[in-house]
Structures are given as structure tokens and as C-alpha cells.
Design an enzyme around this catalytic site. Structure first.
Site, PDB file in Angstrom:
ATOM      1  N   HIS A   1      53.986 -66.155  -2.483  1.00  7.23           N
ATOM      2  CA  HIS A   1      53.848 -65.267  -1.394  1.00  7.23           C
ATOM      3  C   HIS A   1      54.199 -63.607  -1.746  1.00  7.23           C
ATOM      4  O   HIS A   1      54.336 -62.818  -0.887  1.00  7.23           O
ATOM      5  CB  HIS A   1      54.754 -65.764  -0.245  1.00  7.23           C
ATOM      6  CG  HIS A   1      54.291 -67.148   0.206  1.00  7.23           C
ATOM      7  ND1 HIS A   1      55.122 -67.750   1.052  1.00  7.23           N
ATOM      8  CD2 HIS A   1      53.041 -67.737   0.023  1.00  7.23           C
ATOM      9  CE1 HIS A   1      54.556 -68.814   1.172  1.00  7.23           C
ATOM     10  NE2 HIS A   1      53.221 -68.950   0.652  1.00  7.23           N
TER      11      HIS A   1
ATOM     12  N   THR B   1      63.148 -75.512   0.890  1.00  8.80           N
ATOM     13  CA  THR B   1      62.102 -75.354   1.807  1.00  8.80           C
ATOM     14  C   THR B   1      61.670 -76.279   2.856  1.00  8.80           C
ATOM     15  O   THR B   1      61.613 -77.610   2.423  1.00  8.80           O
ATOM     16  CB  THR B   1      60.659 -75.069   0.892  1.00  8.80           C
ATOM     17  OG1 THR B   1      59.399 -74.828   1.876  1.00  8.80           O
ATOM     18  CG2 THR B   1      60.582 -76.160  -0.086  1.00  8.80           C
TER      19      THR B   1
HETATM   20  N1  APR Z   1      70.589 -74.706   0.080  1.00 11.94           N
HETATM   21  C1  APR Z   1      69.319 -75.174   0.215  1.00 11.94           C
HETATM   22  N2  APR Z   1      68.564 -75.152   1.060  1.00 11.94           N
HETATM   23  C2  APR Z   1      68.958 -74.577   2.559  1.00 11.94           C
HETATM   24  C3  APR Z   1      70.132 -74.006   2.278  1.00 11.94           C
HETATM   25  C4  APR Z   1      70.937 -73.753   1.335  1.00 11.94           C
HETATM   26  N3  APR Z   1      72.036 -73.612   1.389  1.00 11.94           N
HETATM   27  N4  APR Z   1      70.353 -73.486   3.834  1.00 11.94           N
HETATM   28  C5  APR Z   1      69.037 -74.042   4.228  1.00 11.94           C
HETATM   29  N5  APR Z   1      68.295 -74.730   3.542  1.00 11.94           N
HETATM   30  C6  APR Z   1      66.670 -74.951   3.854  1.00 11.94           C
HETATM   31  C7  APR Z   1      66.533 -75.458   5.242  1.00 11.94           C
HETATM   32  O1  APR Z   1      67.281 -76.719   5.580  1.00 11.94           O
HETATM   33  C8  APR Z   1      65.076 -75.606   5.269  1.00 11.94           C
HETATM   34  O2  APR Z   1      64.592 -76.668   4.967  1.00 11.94           O
HETATM   35  O3  APR Z   1      65.963 -74.313   3.576  1.00 11.94           O
HETATM   36  C9  APR Z   1      64.814 -74.425   4.042  1.00 11.94           C
HETATM   37  C10 APR Z   1      64.166 -73.157   4.693  1.00 11.94           C
HETATM   38  O4  APR Z   1      62.937 -73.461   5.336  1.00 11.94           O
HETATM   39  P1  APR Z   1      62.196 -72.078   5.898  1.00 11.94           P
HETATM   40  O5  APR Z   1      63.082 -71.321   6.668  1.00 11.94           O
HETATM   41  O6  APR Z   1      61.061 -72.711   6.688  1.00 11.94           O
HETATM   42  O7  APR Z   1      61.798 -71.423   4.457  1.00 11.94           O
HETATM   43  P2  APR Z   1      60.499 -71.811   3.824  1.00 11.94           P
HETATM   44  O8  APR Z   1      60.203 -73.065   3.416  1.00 11.94           O
HETATM   45  O9  APR Z   1      60.924 -71.034   2.463  1.00 11.94           O
HETATM   46  O10 APR Z   1      59.394 -70.879   4.305  1.00 11.94           O
HETATM   47  C11 APR Z   1      58.188 -70.915   3.676  1.00 11.94           C
HETATM   48  O11 APR Z   1      57.317 -69.392   5.345  1.00 11.94           O
HETATM   49  O12 APR Z   1      57.470 -67.402   6.630  1.00 11.94           O
HETATM   50  C12 APR Z   1      57.010 -67.950   5.500  1.00 11.94           C
HETATM   51  O13 APR Z   1      56.436 -66.420   3.646  1.00 11.94           O
HETATM   52  C13 APR Z   1      57.433 -67.069   4.316  1.00 11.94           C
HETATM   53  O14 APR Z   1      57.621 -68.181   2.207  1.00 11.94           O
HETATM   54  C14 APR Z   1      58.027 -68.125   3.654  1.00 11.94           C
HETATM   55  C15 APR Z   1      57.367 -69.584   4.053  1.00 11.94           C
END
Ligand code: APR
Length: 228
Positions: A104, A173
Site C-alpha cells: 500500500h 491484519t
Molecule cells: N498485535 C497484533 N495484532 C493486533 C494488535 C497487536 N498488538 N492490536 C490490534 N491488532 C489487530 C486487530 O485485532 C486487527 O485484526 O490488528 C488488526 C488491525 O486491522 P485493521 O485496523 O483493519 O488494519 P489492516 O488489516 O492493516 O488494514 C488493511 O486497510 O485502511 C487500509 O490501507 C489501510 O493497509 C491498511 C488496510
């Protein structure tokens, strides 16, 4: 050495102090995607978009990698590790990981809004871009970020790498955003998939193993499991 492919998301950087997107209090509760992370937002209000990414860069300068990032560097002693990250921060690089693909984009880079291959890396002391900052051909600089609705140029390479994985690890994620989330379906059928996340992520395959912990604790468990 076996190929260990790691798909990371915002959760791996959470313990460094960068908020995730979709957890409670996450970035998409404070901002709307349509206002700051789409090509339409850039046309409608480039100042707001520029301010948003300048703030993200400022925050990135104030944080450090955590053991989630560092543990992945340790795994390079035992595996051919390839990281595919959805994160736009540079904490994998700063931890010392060798092979990193950013699906991204990258916060510390900017590019010409007209020529996508004219890319510049910003220096920490010059992390802000302004409306009026131009590339060498005279076009406005924009964040080097893949916005919603834009193509994901690194996807093809990420698919090829995932197809060759002997082990896939998914850290932090929600697997909500496609096409990145689809990568988990490109492994060979017998490839084990380890998920490190303190919250539930859909498990729909007998080869998926769940480490229900935050990234820095979870990576310790993973290292023990993989070394055994
Ligand atoms: N350790 C591991 N995982 C964690 C922690 C932690 N300390 N805290 C939270 N999480 C987890 C959450 O439970 C969730 O499953 O991280 C995940 C975050 O999910 P999102 O906020 O949806 O982030 P992500 O999956 O990276 O988003 C994908 O969305 O907005 C776009 O471009 C942006 O790259 C991003 C994409």
C-alpha cells in the site's frame, strides 16, 4: 532454507504506538476514508490529504519498532523470510528486515501526481510536503500511497512469493481489505498458516493455527514453535 512469508498489517505496529484502522478508536473512526484516502479526495481537497499524511509522517518519526518487528529479523537466521506488508510505516526496515514488499505504498516517499515512477524519499528533517511542491517535471507531489480505488502494483510480485511459501505467517491484519487479504488463498494446500492477533480473525482452513496474542508476545511463541 525454507521460505517463510509474512503478511503484516497495522496490528504489528500497534505496540509501537501507531493506531490501527478498524479497532475501536482506530484511524477510520477519526477520519473518513473518502476524505483522505481516495483519488477523489486528492482532487477535492488536496490540502486536507496532504495534512493527513504529514501528520502520519510526524507520528512515524516519534515511534520505534517493537519486538513484533524485531522477532521477524531473528527468524532470518533460520528461514528465508519475505515480508509482505500492508503498512505504510518503515518499522520493518528500521528493525532490520531484509526483504520487504509494501503493498500500500510508503509514508516516507512522495511521487509526481502525473508520473508515477518519479518517486522521492523524504528526509526526516523535511517530512512535510506542501501544495506547490513539484517534481522535476513540474507536477505536484503526492503521497506515495495506494489509495482506495487505485491499483496495487506490487500485488503480482506478492502473489508469486506467497505461492512459494513453505510457511505463511499473518500478523495484525483484519483481512478486510482486498486484494491484500486474498493473498492467504495463494499458498499451496499443505502450507501451514499461523495467525498472530489478539482478536479473532476468520479461520476457515485446517492448516490455520491461531496465536491469540499481541504481536510482540505472539512472535515469541511463533519462534518457539518454528524452532521446535
Ligand atoms: N498485535 C497484533 N495484532 C493486533 C494488535 C497487536 N498488538 N492490536 C490490534 N491488532 C489487530 C486487530 O485485532 C486487527 O485484526 O490488528 C488488526 C488491525 O486491522 P485493521 O485496523 O483493519 O488494519 P489492516 O488489516 O492493516 O488494514 C488493511 O486497510 O485502511 C487500509 O490501507 C489501510 O493497509 C491498511 C488496510
Amino acid at each position: 532454507m525454507k521460505n517463510l512469508v509474512v503478511l503484516t498489517g497495522a496490528g504489528i505496529s500497534a505496540e509501537s504506538g501507531i493506531s490501527t484502522f478498524r479497532d475501536s478508536g482506530g484511524l477510520w473512526e477519526q477520519y473518513s476514508i473518502e476524505d483522505v484516502a481516495t483519488p477523489e479526495a486528492w482532487v477535492k481537497n488536496p490540502q486536507l490529504v496532504t495534512d493527513f499524511y504529514n501528520q502520519r509522517r510526524k507520528q512515524l518519526l516519534e515511534v520505534e519498532p517493537n519486538y513484533g518487528h524485531i522477532g521477524l529479523v531473528e527468524l532470518e537466521k533460520y528461514f528465508n523470510v519475505q515480508i509482505i506488508t500492508q503498512n505504510v510505516d518503515n518499522l520493518h526496515e528500521r528493525a532490520g528486515s531484509k526483504n520487504i514488499i509494501h503493498l500500500h505504498g510508503e509514508l516516507i516517499k512522495v511521487r509526481s501526481e502525473r508520473f508515477e515512477n518519479i518517486i522521492y524519499e523524504l528526509k526526516p528533517e523535511n517530512y512535510e510536503i506542501k501544495i506547490g511542491d513539484k517534481c522535476e517535471k513540474g507536477y505536484q507531489l503526492r503521497p506515495h500511497i495506494v489509495w482506495f480505488g487505485e491499483a496495487v502494483p506490487m500485488l503480482e510480485q506478492a502473489v508469486k512469493i506467497t505461492e512459494k511459501a513453505d510457511i505463511l505467517v499473518v500478523i495484525g491484519t483484519s483481512l478486510n481489505v482486498y486484494p491484500a487479504a486474498s493473498l492467504v488463498h495463494y499458498t499451496r494446500r499443505d502450507t501451514p498458516i499461523y495467525i498472530i492477533d489478539p482478536n479473532s480473525v476468520a479461520i476457515n482452513n485446517p492448516n490455520w493455527y491461531y496465536i491469540k496474542k499481541g504481536a510482540s508476545e505472539g512472535i515469541k511463541d511463533l519462534i518457539e514453535i518454528l524452532k521446535a
